[in-house]
Design a protein around this motif. Structure first.
Motif, short mmCIF file in Angstrom:
data_model
loop_
_atom_site.label_atom_id
_atom_site.label_comp_id
_atom_site.label_asym_id
_atom_site.label_seq_id
_atom_site.Cartn_x
_atom_site.Cartn_y
_atom_site.Cartn_z
N MET A 68 81.30 -88.53 -6.78
CA MET A 68 81.48 -88.96 -5.47
C MET A 68 80.58 -88.16 -4.42
SD MET A 68 85.27 -86.86 -5.30
CE MET A 68 85.50 -85.00 -4.75
N VAL A 69 80.66 -88.56 -3.20
CA VAL A 69 79.83 -87.99 -2.37
C VAL A 69 80.56 -87.42 -1.08
CG1 VAL A 69 77.62 -88.00 -0.51
CG2 VAL A 69 77.82 -89.26 -2.76
N ASP A 70 80.51 -86.38 -0.66
CA ASP A 70 81.51 -85.93 0.48
C ASP A 70 80.76 -86.01 1.73
OD1 ASP A 70 79.84 -83.64 0.89
OD2 ASP A 70 81.50 -82.50 0.12
N GLU A 71 81.38 -85.66 2.97
CA GLU A 71 81.00 -85.89 4.27
C GLU A 71 79.57 -84.93 4.59
OE1 GLU A 71 81.79 -87.59 7.14
OE2 GLU A 71 83.57 -88.56 6.55
N ASP A 72 79.60 -83.80 3.70
CA ASP A 72 78.58 -82.77 3.90
C ASP A 72 77.52 -83.18 3.05
OD1 ASP A 72 79.48 -80.59 5.60
OD2 ASP A 72 81.21 -81.23 4.45
N GLY A 73 77.35 -84.33 2.08
CA GLY A 73 76.44 -85.01 1.51
C GLY A 73 76.41 -84.22 0.02
N HIS A 74 77.45 -83.45 -0.25
CA HIS A 74 77.34 -82.91 -1.65
C HIS A 74 77.81 -84.03 -2.75
CE1 HIS A 74 77.53 -79.10 0.00
NE2 HIS A 74 78.64 -79.11 0.40
N LEU A 422 94.97 -68.40 -12.05
CA LEU A 422 93.61 -68.77 -12.29
C LEU A 422 93.31 -70.24 -12.62
CD1 LEU A 422 90.61 -67.93 -12.97
CD2 LEU A 422 91.14 -67.41 -15.37
N ARG A 423 94.33 -70.64 -13.32
CA ARG A 423 94.36 -72.00 -13.34
C ARG A 423 94.66 -73.18 -12.13
NH1 ARG A 423 98.55 -73.39 -16.89
NH2 ARG A 423 100.12 -73.97 -15.22
N GLN A 424 95.82 -72.32 -11.36
CA GLN A 424 96.11 -73.23 -10.16
C GLN A 424 95.57 -72.99 -9.00
OE1 GLN A 424 98.34 -75.50 -12.17
NE2 GLN A 424 100.31 -75.02 -10.93
N GLN A 425 95.05 -71.66 -8.79
CA GLN A 425 94.44 -71.21 -7.44
C GLN A 425 92.89 -70.79 -7.47
OE1 GLN A 425 96.79 -68.11 -5.80
NE2 GLN A 425 98.77 -68.73 -6.75
N VAL A 426 92.43 -70.78 -8.56
CA VAL A 426 91.22 -70.31 -8.49
C VAL A 426 90.20 -71.34 -8.99
CG1 VAL A 426 89.49 -68.56 -9.13
CG2 VAL A 426 91.78 -67.84 -8.75
N LEU A 427 90.53 -72.00 -10.15
CA LEU A 427 89.53 -72.99 -10.90
C LEU A 427 88.99 -73.90 -10.02
CD1 LEU A 427 88.28 -73.30 -13.72
CD2 LEU A 427 89.96 -75.07 -14.17
N GLY A 428 89.85 -74.52 -9.29
CA GLY A 428 89.60 -75.82 -8.33
C GLY A 428 88.46 -75.38 -7.38
N PRO A 429 88.83 -74.41 -6.74
CA PRO A 429 87.77 -73.77 -5.51
C PRO A 429 86.42 -73.50 -6.20
CG PRO A 429 89.76 -72.79 -5.20
CD PRO A 429 90.07 -73.75 -6.22
N ALA A 430 86.60 -72.86 -7.34
CA ALA A 430 85.56 -72.17 -7.97
C ALA A 430 84.48 -73.30 -8.47
CB ALA A 430 85.81 -71.17 -9.28
N LEU A 431 85.05 -74.46 -8.98
CA LEU A 431 84.55 -75.67 -9.68
C LEU A 431 83.82 -76.44 -8.51
CD1 LEU A 431 86.27 -76.65 -12.85
CD2 LEU A 431 84.07 -75.26 -12.63
N LEU A 432 84.45 -76.51 -7.24
CA LEU A 432 84.06 -77.46 -6.19
C LEU A 432 83.00 -76.69 -5.87
CD1 LEU A 432 84.67 -79.86 -4.78
CD2 LEU A 432 85.97 -78.75 -3.21
N ILE A 433 82.57 -75.61 -5.80
CA ILE A 433 81.44 -74.95 -5.22
C ILE A 433 80.30 -75.33 -6.10
CG2 ILE A 433 80.49 -72.44 -4.80
CD1 ILE A 433 82.98 -71.90 -3.29
N GLU A 434 80.60 -75.68 -7.41
CA GLU A 434 79.48 -76.07 -8.28
C GLU A 434 79.53 -77.51 -8.52
OE1 GLU A 434 77.54 -73.65 -9.24
OE2 GLU A 434 79.06 -71.85 -8.72
N ASP A 435 80.07 -78.19 -7.52
CA ASP A 435 80.02 -79.65 -7.38
C ASP A 435 80.82 -80.43 -8.52
OD1 ASP A 435 78.60 -79.69 -4.77
OD2 ASP A 435 76.70 -79.56 -5.75
#
Ligand SMILES: Cc1ncc(COP(=O)(O)O)c(C=O)c1O
Length: 472
Positions: A68-74, A422-435
């Motif tokens: 998928m592509v987001d508004e910021d072009g990622h 770690l699973r519920q709060q950290v993993l999602g944002p940490a992976l999103l930064i890696e697309d």
């Protein structure tokens, strides 16, 4: 591999969560601005709570196949895949081409009418799921609600049993024992305010994959039970596969006590083969719930099962159960999408399901290996070890040691056995930064994924793991 973080308590991730949120804001200013505006009109900025990743979700402009592509072009590898609905990825051509043709011909948004497609789809669903009758709705929540009403009416009983960690949609009759509370309540709590106590008292919560507990609960309440509703694999409850022993015992106890067995196949239906997962365990439910993959990307869900039970909604019988609403039920565009999608799954099941299974297995290994390299023990659920069927599902857990068996929802939600934060709060944002996009650590392969996608996932997990390790 030696894991140097054998922690039994949850580390404080607040600094890491702030770091991730700051970085997310820096690299995604457009999604951030849209979210701020959205919050002026939408509670929390959206219409489905768990999709609203904190501090803000990526606002998506385009999604094709596995990406998928987001508004910021990622360009982001999307393993959330339509809330687990997509088995052929986003916008599968088999569906979009047919819908485009239909819309161009002026067919598709005429609603409130009855057409041929609905009859054709019903025949197909009944054949693939070995059901005698089916009725379509627009959501899984509505379908599970109607199934409970039918079970109560058919049996003349009022108690319903569900498993701890089982999610059957946001409908009043099953909103108990969904969320885990680590203050001793476990999975016995009520999950929403606003429910009358008479309703919540009619719900008995049993232990998932716990045959002894199930037998005890049936001995206690079985003769007053209208139904037991189970997911053949817990989805929101941690992607935990039911054992064949547990499902067969559930079938046997329901039959012995005159209660109905309802299998909620919202996630599992059409994902392991062109039918329900219950069938692969040799278990035939009285009613089953289908949705998600059923619609090929369009909103379709269904209750399917025994004709005598489904007759509870028939005109000739009263009708006794008011399964009658749904302005957009059996919407023609959705019926068309579901029909071509199911025909495709049926015709190509020999290629689709082995491919999904092998992609899921390599993804689970890639995630576990990447975290292991940073000294973090990660284990992915999703496989059904007992059955000879591959699985495309991937949910990431962080058990405190290798001996913890991830076979019950208690095991994956109790902070004493897994690092839940770690699973519920950290993993999602940490992976999103890696697309890479997962929601609450849940993901799934689609047939459009490639070996390069699996390598991309592994590399993203490695970077996320290194960042997490630096904070523990
Ligand atoms: C097992 C299960 N049942 C029911 C539902 C509810 O379906 P819907 O969100 O379409 O109402 C879901 C949704 O995620 C689900 O996973």
């Amino acid at each position: 591999m030696r894991y140097h973080h054998r922690l039994m308590t949850t580390p404080d991730y607040s600094a890491l969560i702030t770091e991730l949120a700051d970085e997310h804001r820096r690299r995604s200013p457009r999604s951030a601005a849209i979210h701020e505006q959205a919050c002026r009109y939408l509670i929390d900025g959206g219409s489905h709570s768990i999709r609203l990743l904190e501090p803000f979700p990526p606002r998506v402009t385009e999604a094709r196949g596995g990406w998928m592509v987001d508004e910021d072009g990622h360009r982001i590898l999307d393993l959330w895949q339509g809330h687990m609905a997509n088995v052929l990825g986003h916008n599968p051509e088999v569906v979009t081409a047919e819908l485009s043709r239909a819309f161009a011909d002026g067919f598709g948004t005429q609603s409130g009418l009855v057409d041929r497609l609905q009859a054709e789809l019903a025949a197909l669903v009944c054949r693939l799921t070995s059901s005698e009758r089916v009725r379509f709705t627009t959501s899984g929540s509505l379908s599970t609600m109607y199934s409970v009403l039918m079970a109560r009416s058919f049996t003349g009983r009022s108690t319903v049993m569900k498993a701890g960690g089982g999610w059957h949609g946001a409908q009043p009759m099953l909103l108990k024992g969904v969320a885990y509370r680590d203050d001793g309540v476990g999975f016995s709590g009520v999950d929403s305010k606003g429910l009358p106590s008479a309703l919540t008292e009619s719900i008995v919560v049993t232990g998932y994959n716990d045959p002894q507990n199930l037998a005890d609960d049936f001995a206690r309440v079985g003769d007053g039970l209208a139904c037991l509703i189970l997911e053949p694999m817990l989805g929101a409850g941690g992607t935990i596969a039911a054992t064949t022993e547990y499902l067969r015992l559930a079938r046997e106890l329901c039959t012995r006590h005159g209660a109905l067995l309802i299998l909620d196949e919202m996630i599992t239906g059409l994902r392991f083969h062109a039918g329900g997962l219950g069938a692969l365990h040799g278990v035939t439910p009285d009613l089953a719930i289908y949705g998600k993959a059923l619609g090929g990307g369009m909103p379709v869900a269904a209750v399917a099962g025994r004709a005598d039970v489904m007759n509870e909604i028939a005109r000739a019988t009263g009708p006794r159960v008011a399964f009658s609403g749904g302005t957009y039920s059996a919407h023609p565009a959705s019926m068309l999408a579901a029909k071509v999608f199911l025909e495709h799954l049926d015709a190509h099941s020999n290629e689709i399901y082995p491919r999904l299974g092998s992609l899921g297995a390599t993804m689970r290994t890639a995630v576990e290996t990447a975290f292991a390299e940073a000294g973090i023990l990660a284990r992915c659920t999703g496989a059904v070890d007992e059955l000879n069927c591959g699985s495309s599902l991937v949910t990431v857990h962080f058990p405190h040691n290798e001996t913890i068996a991830l076979t019950t929802p208690e095991a994956v939600f109790d902070p004493a056995s897994c690092d839940v934060a770690l699973r519920q709060q950290v993993l999602g944002p940490a992976l999103l930064i890696e697309d890479v996009h997962l929601v609450l650590a849940h993901g799934a392969a689609s047939t459009t994924n490639t070996d390069e996608d699996v390598a991309f996932l592994g590399a993203a997990c490695q970077k996320a793991a290194e960042r997490i390790a630096a904070h523990r």
